[in-house]
Design an enzyme around this catalytic site. Structure first.
Site, mmCIF file in Angstrom:
data_model
loop_
_atom_site.group_PDB
_atom_site.id
_atom_site.type_symbol
_atom_site.label_atom_id
_atom_site.label_comp_id
_atom_site.label_asym_id
_atom_site.label_seq_id
_atom_site.Cartn_x
_atom_site.Cartn_y
_atom_site.Cartn_z
ATOM 1 N N THR A 143 29.688 0.532 -6.678
ATOM 2 C CA THR A 143 28.795 0.133 -7.764
ATOM 3 C C THR A 143 27.987 1.300 -8.310
ATOM 4 O O THR A 143 27.697 1.374 -9.507
ATOM 5 C CB THR A 143 27.821 -0.957 -7.249
ATOM 6 O OG1 THR A 143 28.592 -2.081 -6.866
ATOM 7 C CG2 THR A 143 26.826 -1.388 -8.306
ATOM 8 N N SER B 31 34.919 -0.399 -2.937
ATOM 9 C CA SER B 31 35.120 -0.142 -1.506
ATOM 10 C C SER B 31 35.918 -1.240 -0.806
ATOM 11 O O SER B 31 36.279 -1.088 0.357
ATOM 12 C CB SER B 31 33.794 0.106 -0.799
ATOM 13 O OG SER B 31 33.074 -1.087 -0.631
ATOM 14 N N SER B 32 36.238 -2.325 -1.516
ATOM 15 C CA SER B 32 37.171 -3.315 -0.952
ATOM 16 C C SER B 32 38.525 -2.669 -0.695
ATOM 17 O O SER B 32 39.320 -3.190 0.090
ATOM 18 C CB SER B 32 37.391 -4.475 -1.932
ATOM 19 O OG SER B 32 36.202 -4.855 -2.534
ATOM 20 N N THR C 271 29.044 -0.506 -1.425
ATOM 21 C CA THR C 271 28.275 -1.067 -0.309
ATOM 22 C C THR C 271 29.067 -2.077 0.516
ATOM 23 O O THR C 271 28.771 -2.275 1.692
ATOM 24 C CB THR C 271 26.990 -1.767 -0.823
ATOM 25 O OG1 THR C 271 27.359 -2.824 -1.707
ATOM 26 C CG2 THR C 271 26.074 -0.793 -1.537
ATOM 27 N N ASP C 272 30.080 -2.708 -0.096
ATOM 28 C CA ASP C 272 30.748 -3.814 0.609
ATOM 29 C C ASP C 272 31.324 -3.405 1.963
ATOM 30 O O ASP C 272 31.211 -4.144 2.936
ATOM 31 C CB ASP C 272 31.869 -4.412 -0.266
ATOM 32 C CG ASP C 272 31.315 -5.210 -1.438
ATOM 33 O OD1 ASP C 272 30.117 -5.568 -1.410
ATOM 34 O OD2 ASP C 272 32.072 -5.478 -2.392
ATOM 35 N N THR D 235 29.199 -11.077 20.001
ATOM 36 C CA THR D 235 28.490 -12.321 19.683
ATOM 37 C C THR D 235 28.452 -12.567 18.177
ATOM 38 O O THR D 235 28.415 -11.618 17.386
ATOM 39 C CB THR D 235 27.055 -12.314 20.242
ATOM 40 O OG1 THR D 235 26.368 -13.471 19.747
ATOM 41 C CG2 THR D 235 26.268 -11.071 19.842
ATOM 42 N N GLN D 236 28.426 -13.832 17.804
ATOM 43 C CA GLN D 236 28.279 -14.185 16.375
ATOM 44 C C GLN D 236 26.841 -14.022 15.902
ATOM 45 O O GLN D 236 26.572 -14.061 14.711
ATOM 46 C CB GLN D 236 28.698 -15.649 16.159
ATOM 47 C CG GLN D 236 30.164 -15.882 16.389
ATOM 48 C CD GLN D 236 30.543 -17.359 16.303
ATOM 49 O OE1 GLN D 236 29.847 -18.170 15.700
ATOM 50 N NE2 GLN D 236 31.673 -17.698 16.901
ATOM 51 N N CYS D 237 25.918 -13.884 16.861
ATOM 52 C CA CYS D 237 24.504 -13.773 16.466
ATOM 53 C C CYS D 237 24.210 -12.360 15.972
ATOM 54 O O CYS D 237 24.600 -11.386 16.623
ATOM 55 C CB CYS D 237 23.598 -14.051 17.660
ATOM 56 S SG CYS D 237 23.852 -15.668 18.361
HETATM 57 N N1 ASP Z 1 32.119 -4.039 -4.748
HETATM 58 C C1 ASP Z 1 31.290 -2.855 -4.688
HETATM 59 C C2 ASP Z 1 31.919 -1.893 -3.706
HETATM 60 O O1 ASP Z 1 31.826 -2.096 -2.534
HETATM 61 C C3 ASP Z 1 29.916 -3.226 -4.268
HETATM 62 C C4 ASP Z 1 28.932 -2.081 -4.178
HETATM 63 O O2 ASP Z 1 29.233 -0.924 -4.250
HETATM 64 O O3 ASP Z 1 27.733 -2.402 -4.031
HETATM 65 O O4 ASP Z 1 32.501 -0.917 -4.123
#
Ligand code: ASP
Length: 343
Positions: free
Chosen positions: A13, A63-64, A94-95, A280-282
């Protein structure tokens, strides 16, 4: 004091623009025109003591689309530029940023310089972007020599005034400028008006030579247990011999539903030498095998107690340990605190 900072733009992003298809990454040339303090260092003197190297990991991606192969390309760039720079910044979506920071922390052994990952919730082209603050903060951490602050020789995430250990962080908000948190470990630094580095938490610079480990097993799965979970498909997969590791996200402190099916799964893993990393899931707290009777089934040579590891660090550590080390060493290494990822 002069310092040299290497910035690698990978997408996300931070540098995205609106298109008909939605937000898509744009070029570094466009981005830098929105970063006057970096572009025009003589006019805006804030970064006048920093020599920047700008690099782009083509193709820039959301980043996906990050993969172990991309982690390898990022780590290789860091190593190639290591001698000539004092600190490194990776601009990343960020993802999956916490996966990349965890992976890099394992790949780069004996770090003596900061490797700082950052990104943004709003693009640099947006009037309310958090990208400028995030990148500027990251420059202070990577260019620590010029600002006379303590060195953080670790893979870390710098986001919204916080510096988090890279393998302790999770993305906790899709919206909040405080997009990441570190549920079981304090911040390494806070960047308020003053910059406070918590030196007692930070690793000391390593005097040994930097070592790079680049391999990751892709024969692993993440399995989240839920009420009524039927293990039969997973048991079949383990028996097929195709699976090398499972990150098992258990209830609470390591608990599983009672019943024969879990014992059968663990026995199949023992036979096939498939590792179960129990987590753990927590978001907070840790695994305590044996605290409840319902966790006793996990007391097996096939199972490693993941303690308070984050999901991102668990997956990348498992993939990395299997990818780089002999079967006889894997469980011992997974149980050890290798880079500050577990308590
Ligand atoms: N979909 C974006 C990515 O991970 C989200 C981000 O950068 O905040 O590239």
């Amino acid at each position: 004091m002069q310092s040299k900072v290497y910035i690698l733009y990978t997408g996300g992003t931070f540098g995205m623009k609106s298109t008909d298809a939605g937000l898509e990454p744009s070029s570094w040339d466009e981005i830098i025109s929105y970063l006057p303090a970096i572009k025009n260092q003589t006019y805006f003197h804030y970064f006048s003591e920093i020599n920047f190297t700008f690099d782009t990991l083509e193709p820039v991606v959301d980043s996906s689309d990050m993969t172990p192969e991309t982690w390898k390309r990022i780590a290789t760039r860091i190593v190639a530029n290591y001698k000539d720079h004092d600190g490194f910044i990776i601009l990343h979506g960020t993802d999956t940023l916490a996966y990349t920071s965890s992976a890099l922390s394992f790949m780069l052994e004996n770090l003596s310089k900061p490797v700082v990952l950052t990104g943004a919730q709003l693009p640099i082209f947006h009037p309310r972007t958090d990208g400028i603050v995030n990148l500027s903060n990251a420059i202070y951490i990577a260019g620590y020599k010029s600002f006379r602050i303590d060195c953080i020789p670790e893979v870390c995430i710098c986001f919204n005034d916080d510096v988090l250990r890279g393998n302790r962080a999770v993305k906790t908000s899709t919206n909040d400028f405080e997009g990441f948190s570190s549920p079981n470990f304090d911040n390494l630094a806070n960047l308020e008006q003053n910059i406070e580095v918590r030196t007692h938490l930070v690793y000391s610079p390593n005097t040994k030579a930097l070592k790079l480990y680049t391999e990751f097993s892709e024969r692993v799965v993440n399995v989240t247990v839920f009420p009524g979970y039927n293990t039969s498909v997973l048991i079949e997969l383990v028996r097929s011999g195709k699976l090398e590791g499972i990150v098992l996200k258990t209830f609470g402190a390591g608990n599983l539903p009672t019943g024969k099916q879990w014992k059968t799964l663990v026995e199949a893993c023992e036979e096939q030498e498939t590792i179960i990393l129990a987590t753990t899931q927590c978001p907070n707290g840790q695994i305590e095998l044996g605290q409840y009777a319902s966790s006793n089934v996990l007391k097996s040579k096939a199972v490693v107690d993941g303690k308070d590891i984050t999901p991102e660090a668990a997956l990348t550590k498992l993939m990395w340990v299997i990818g780089n080390f002999d079967a006889t060493k894997r469980c011992t290494m997974l149980a050890q605190n290798l880079r500050g990822e577990i308590s």
